[in-house]
Design a protein around this motif. Structure first.
Motif, PDB file in Angstrom:
ATOM      1  N   GLN A  88     -11.604 -10.766   9.697  1.00 61.69           N
ATOM      2  CA  GLN A  88     -10.147 -10.723   9.598  1.00 61.69           C
ATOM      3  C   GLN A  88      -9.665 -10.231   8.237  1.00 61.69           C
ATOM      4  O   GLN A  88      -8.597 -10.639   7.754  1.00 61.69           O
ATOM      5  CB  GLN A  88      -9.556 -12.099   9.915  1.00 61.69           C
ATOM      6  N   LYS A  89     -10.425  -9.333   7.651  1.00 58.03           N
ATOM      7  CA  LYS A  89     -10.048  -8.712   6.385  1.00 58.03           C
ATOM      8  C   LYS A  89     -10.390  -7.223   6.421  1.00 58.03           C
ATOM      9  O   LYS A  89     -11.263  -6.791   7.178  1.00 58.03           O
ATOM     10  CB  LYS A  89     -10.776  -9.356   5.207  1.00 58.03           C
ATOM     11  N   ILE A  90      -9.689  -6.456   5.583  1.00 59.08           N
ATOM     12  CA  ILE A  90     -10.041  -5.067   5.314  1.00 59.08           C
ATOM     13  C   ILE A  90     -10.988  -5.058   4.118  1.00 59.08           C
ATOM     14  O   ILE A  90     -10.745  -5.729   3.114  1.00 59.08           O
ATOM     15  CB  ILE A  90      -8.792  -4.230   4.995  1.00 59.08           C
ATOM     16  N   TRP A  91     -12.057  -4.265   4.232  1.00 61.72           N
ATOM     17  CA  TRP A  91     -13.046  -4.164   3.159  1.00 61.72           C
ATOM     18  C   TRP A  91     -13.149  -2.718   2.679  1.00 61.72           C
ATOM     19  O   TRP A  91     -13.110  -1.782   3.480  1.00 61.72           O
ATOM     20  CB  TRP A  91     -14.415  -4.635   3.646  1.00 61.72           C
ATOM     21  N   VAL A  92     -13.290  -2.562   1.366  1.00 61.08           N
ATOM     22  CA  VAL A  92     -13.534  -1.265   0.721  1.00 61.08           C
ATOM     23  C   VAL A  92     -14.857  -1.361  -0.021  1.00 61.08           C
ATOM     24  O   VAL A  92     -15.066  -2.296  -0.804  1.00 61.08           O
ATOM     25  CB  VAL A  92     -12.384  -0.900  -0.241  1.00 61.08           C
ATOM     26  N   LEU A  93     -15.741  -0.409   0.215  1.00 61.11           N
ATOM     27  CA  LEU A  93     -17.095  -0.473  -0.354  1.00 61.11           C
ATOM     28  C   LEU A  93     -17.492   0.885  -0.937  1.00 61.11           C
ATOM     29  O   LEU A  93     -17.364   1.929  -0.284  1.00 61.11           O
ATOM     30  CB  LEU A  93     -18.115  -0.865   0.723  1.00 61.11           C
ATOM     31  N   GLY A  94     -17.989   0.857  -2.177  1.00 59.01           N
ATOM     32  CA  GLY A  94     -18.597   2.032  -2.785  1.00 59.01           C
ATOM     33  C   GLY A  94     -17.653   3.207  -2.917  1.00 59.01           C
ATOM     34  O   GLY A  94     -16.443   3.059  -3.088  1.00 59.01           O
ATOM     35  N   GLY A  95     -18.233   4.416  -2.859  1.00 53.80           N
ATOM     36  CA  GLY A  95     -17.461   5.644  -2.958  1.00 53.80           C
ATOM     37  C   GLY A  95     -17.550   6.292  -4.324  1.00 53.80           C
ATOM     38  O   GLY A  95     -18.279   5.840  -5.218  1.00 53.80           O
ATOM     39  N   VAL A  96     -16.788   7.367  -4.492  1.00 57.45           N
ATOM     40  CA  VAL A  96     -16.645   8.047  -5.783  1.00 57.45           C
ATOM     41  C   VAL A  96     -15.346   7.566  -6.407  1.00 57.45           C
ATOM     42  O   VAL A  96     -14.263   7.801  -5.866  1.00 57.45           O
ATOM     43  CB  VAL A  96     -16.621   9.571  -5.609  1.00 57.45           C
ATOM     44  N   VAL A 115      -9.196   5.015   6.641  1.00 54.01           N
ATOM     45  CA  VAL A 115      -8.212   4.858   7.712  1.00 54.01           C
ATOM     46  C   VAL A 115      -8.784   3.879   8.730  1.00 54.01           C
ATOM     47  O   VAL A 115      -9.929   4.039   9.181  1.00 54.01           O
ATOM     48  CB  VAL A 115      -7.894   6.202   8.394  1.00 54.01           C
ATOM     49  N   LEU A 116      -8.003   2.877   9.122  1.00 52.66           N
ATOM     50  CA  LEU A 116      -8.477   1.924  10.128  1.00 52.66           C
ATOM     51  C   LEU A 116      -7.303   1.235  10.819  1.00 52.66           C
ATOM     52  O   LEU A 116      -6.140   1.396  10.431  1.00 52.66           O
ATOM     53  CB  LEU A 116      -9.424   0.893   9.498  1.00 52.66           C
ATOM     54  N   SER A 117      -7.617   0.481  11.861  1.00 54.74           N
ATOM     55  CA  SER A 117      -6.646  -0.295  12.612  1.00 54.74           C
ATOM     56  C   SER A 117      -6.861  -1.769  12.303  1.00 54.74           C
ATOM     57  O   SER A 117      -7.984  -2.271  12.373  1.00 54.74           O
ATOM     58  CB  SER A 117      -6.813  -0.035  14.120  1.00 54.74           C
ATOM     59  N   PHE A 118      -5.764  -2.473  11.963  1.00 51.45           N
ATOM     60  CA  PHE A 118      -5.885  -3.873  11.549  1.00 51.45           C
ATOM     61  C   PHE A 118      -4.554  -4.576  11.778  1.00 51.45           C
ATOM     62  O   PHE A 118      -3.495  -4.076  11.366  1.00 51.45           O
ATOM     63  CB  PHE A 118      -6.274  -3.940  10.069  1.00 51.45           C
ATOM     64  N   THR A 171      -9.319  -7.690   1.462  1.00 46.16           N
ATOM     65  CA  THR A 171      -7.945  -8.161   1.499  1.00 46.16           C
ATOM     66  C   THR A 171      -7.611  -8.644   2.905  1.00 46.16           C
ATOM     67  O   THR A 171      -8.133  -8.123   3.895  1.00 46.16           O
ATOM     68  CB  THR A 171      -6.956  -7.051   1.092  1.00 46.16           C
ATOM     69  N   SER A 172      -6.716  -9.622   2.981  1.00 46.17           N
ATOM     70  CA  SER A 172      -6.252 -10.092   4.281  1.00 46.17           C
ATOM     71  C   SER A 172      -4.886  -9.525   4.639  1.00 46.17           C
ATOM     72  O   SER A 172      -4.422  -9.682   5.767  1.00 46.17           O
ATOM     73  CB  SER A 172      -6.186 -11.628   4.307  1.00 46.17           C
ATOM     74  N   ASN A 173      -4.230  -8.861   3.656  1.00 46.83           N
ATOM     75  CA  ASN A 173      -2.882  -8.347   3.917  1.00 46.83           C
ATOM     76  C   ASN A 173      -2.629  -6.944   3.366  1.00 46.83           C
ATOM     77  O   ASN A 173      -1.513  -6.428   3.482  1.00 46.83           O
ATOM     78  CB  ASN A 173      -1.828  -9.308   3.349  1.00 46.83           C
ATOM     79  N   TRP A 197      -3.710   1.742   9.031  1.00 45.47           N
ATOM     80  CA  TRP A 197      -3.722   1.646   7.574  1.00 45.47           C
ATOM     81  C   TRP A 197      -4.389   2.880   6.986  1.00 45.47           C
ATOM     82  O   TRP A 197      -5.386   3.381   7.523  1.00 45.47           O
ATOM     83  CB  TRP A 197      -4.486   0.397   7.119  1.00 45.47           C
ATOM     84  N   ILE A 198      -3.843   3.355   5.885  1.00 46.48           N
ATOM     85  CA  ILE A 198      -4.458   4.453   5.135  1.00 46.48           C
ATOM     86  C   ILE A 198      -4.490   4.050   3.670  1.00 46.48           C
ATOM     87  O   ILE A 198      -3.538   3.443   3.149  1.00 46.48           O
ATOM     88  CB  ILE A 198      -3.685   5.783   5.343  1.00 46.48           C
ATOM     89  N   MET A 199      -5.597   4.357   2.986  1.00 46.65           N
ATOM     90  CA  MET A 199      -5.758   3.889   1.603  1.00 46.65           C
ATOM     91  C   MET A 199      -6.664   4.834   0.834  1.00 46.65           C
ATOM     92  O   MET A 199      -7.622   5.391   1.360  1.00 46.65           O
ATOM     93  CB  MET A 199      -6.335   2.477   1.582  1.00 46.65           C
ATOM     94  N   GLY A 200      -6.309   4.994  -0.457  1.00 50.51           N
ATOM     95  CA  GLY A 200      -7.139   5.795  -1.358  1.00 50.51           C
ATOM     96  C   GLY A 200      -7.251   7.241  -0.942  1.00 50.51           C
ATOM     97  O   GLY A 200      -6.412   7.794  -0.231  1.00 50.51           O
ATOM     98  N   GLY A 201      -8.323   7.893  -1.432  1.00 52.02           N
ATOM     99  CA  GLY A 201      -8.587   9.280  -1.107  1.00 52.02           C
ATOM    100  C   GLY A 201      -8.341  10.214  -2.271  1.00 52.02           C
ATOM    101  O   GLY A 201      -8.123   9.787  -3.417  1.00 52.02           O
ATOM    102  N   ARG A 202      -8.342  11.504  -1.965  1.00 48.34           N
ATOM    103  CA  ARG A 202      -8.172  12.553  -2.976  1.00 48.34           C
ATOM    104  C   ARG A 202      -6.936  13.371  -2.648  1.00 48.34           C
ATOM    105  O   ARG A 202      -6.778  13.849  -1.522  1.00 48.34           O
ATOM    106  CB  ARG A 202      -9.395  13.461  -3.014  1.00 48.34           C
ATOM    107  N   ALA A 203      -6.046  13.538  -3.625  1.00 42.36           N
ATOM    108  CA  ALA A 203      -4.827  14.323  -3.441  1.00 42.36           C
ATOM    109  C   ALA A 203      -4.849  15.524  -4.371  1.00 42.36           C
ATOM    110  O   ALA A 203      -5.422  15.475  -5.463  1.00 42.36           O
ATOM    111  CB  ALA A 203      -3.598  13.465  -3.722  1.00 42.36           C
TER     112      ALA A 203
END
Length: 354
Positions: free
Chosen positions: A105-113, A48-51, A129-131, A56-62
């Motif tokens: 000026q981009k959103i970055w996703v790094l590592g994780g499970v 979750v972040l501000s951009f 990503t820029s968008n 923005w919310i992305m990924g996770g476990r449902a």
């Protein structure tokens, strides 16, 4: 008012140092429910972040613990009530407990499970990503790892060294670089991880491709940096004791190499930390419920004076801040001058609430 009072809090069974525990303060904080159904699937351990003027919310476990699925969708909102599905399935593999940051000026996703070929794996892949819709693979997952260092044959990299796969790390944007600090090296959650799963090193990069290990063993020793933020032109982390869970000391650095504890710092104790953020020129640390005792309230630890030089002291905010959103692995963000909590896991709540 004195923020910390001397108490008999020995830092670990092997250290004679006695820490002062942060005490109660007068600042009041409370929650306002924006929506119980934000449109995206209920989830926890997401990004979750501000951009660009949006949350923005992305990924996770449902889903339930025994029948969960990992996600790689991306949603955005300008007000927290109405959400737009930016992409249903991103280029990166579905994942949880990953690092995320806004950088260049981009959103970055790094590592994780991540879920790869039907199997959960801990990864060190990097995407940007820029968008929010079109994602670039900046670095593929590195398979040849020795200890905390992996070798990657990425053709765009001039330095094959890469941080070892991990999740639940601290990721920051600071001084023109992305920083990756600490983390957990195995599949176990932070609640269930053993001491051997904790990772303590510090890495940085100017482009997400070439990485340098700045500190092999930071001075917080065999603790793990759990949450962090940039405040007053310095990076700060709160590191958890390996011997006493939910016992945190604060460390700061202006270069990622030299880390010190503020002289008047007090220890935050009692329950797991969910986030560290900067709001109205002050630092806020959010303590959330954990999987063994979900009836704990959400608590806020705040710096003493807004705008004052940070001296390592926090105070526990008063009020009914914890009456509603008691959720495990929820995420927090500062957006439009407010602190937001999104999603999270609990037995009887709407997981897509904001």
């Amino acid at each position: 008012m004195r923020l910390c009072a001397a108490q008999d809090n020995q830092r670990s069974p092997w250290e004679s140092r006695i820490d002062m525990a942060c005490s109660n303060g007068e600042q009041a904080m409370s929650w306002e429910l924006v929506t119980e159904n934000a449109g995206w699937a209920g989830r926890s351990a997401m990004g979750v972040l501000s951009f660009e003027g949006k949350m923005w919310i992305m990924g996770g476990r449902a889903g339930a613990a025994e029948n969960f699925r990992l996600l790689n969708d991306v949603w955005s909102s300008t007000d927290g009530a109405v959400w737009q599905n930016v992409i249903a399935a991103s280029r990166w593999a579905p994942r949880m407990r990953f690092g995320y940051v806004v950088f260049n000026q981009k959103i970055w996703v790094l590592g994780g499970v991540a879920m790869v070929n039907g199997e959960e794996v801990v990864t060190n892949s990097v995407y940007s990503t820029s968008n929010g819709e079109r994602w670039d693979e900046v670095r593929a997952n590195g398979d040849s790892c020795t200890g905390l260092v992996c070798l990657d044959d990425s053709p765009s990299s001039s330095n094959n060294n890469m941080w070892a796969p991990r999740h639940s790390m601290v990721v920051l944007s600071y001084s023109g670089r992305i920083w990756v600090l600490s983390g957990v090296g195995g599949l176990a959650s932070t609640e269930q991880a053993s001491d051997d799963d904790f990772v303590q090193d510090v890495w940085s990069s100017t482009d997400g491709v070439d990485w340098s290990r700045v500190a092999f063993s930071p001075p917080w020793g065999n603790r793990r940096a759990v949450v962090g933020t940039v405040h007053q032109l310095r990076m700060y982390v709160l590191a958890e004791s390996r011997h006493y869970r939910y016992y945190y000391n604060v460390w700061g650095s202006g270069n990622g190499i030299d880390w010190t504890e503020p002289a008047q710092a007090c220890s935050v104790t009692g329950q797991p930390l969910g986030s560290a953020l900067v709001m109205q020129a002050g630092m806020v640390v959010v303590a959330a419920a954990h999987e063994l005792s979900r009836d704990q309230p959400v608590r806020f630890w705040v710096t003493e004076e807004i705008g004052a030089e940070f001296n390592g002291q926090f105070k526990l905010a008063r009020g009914q801040a914890g009456e509603g959103p008691r959720r495990e692995e929820a995420r927090h963000v500062v957006f439009n001058s407010k602190l937001w909590q999104l999603g999270g896991a609990c037995a009887d709540c709407g997981l897509s609430a904001a």
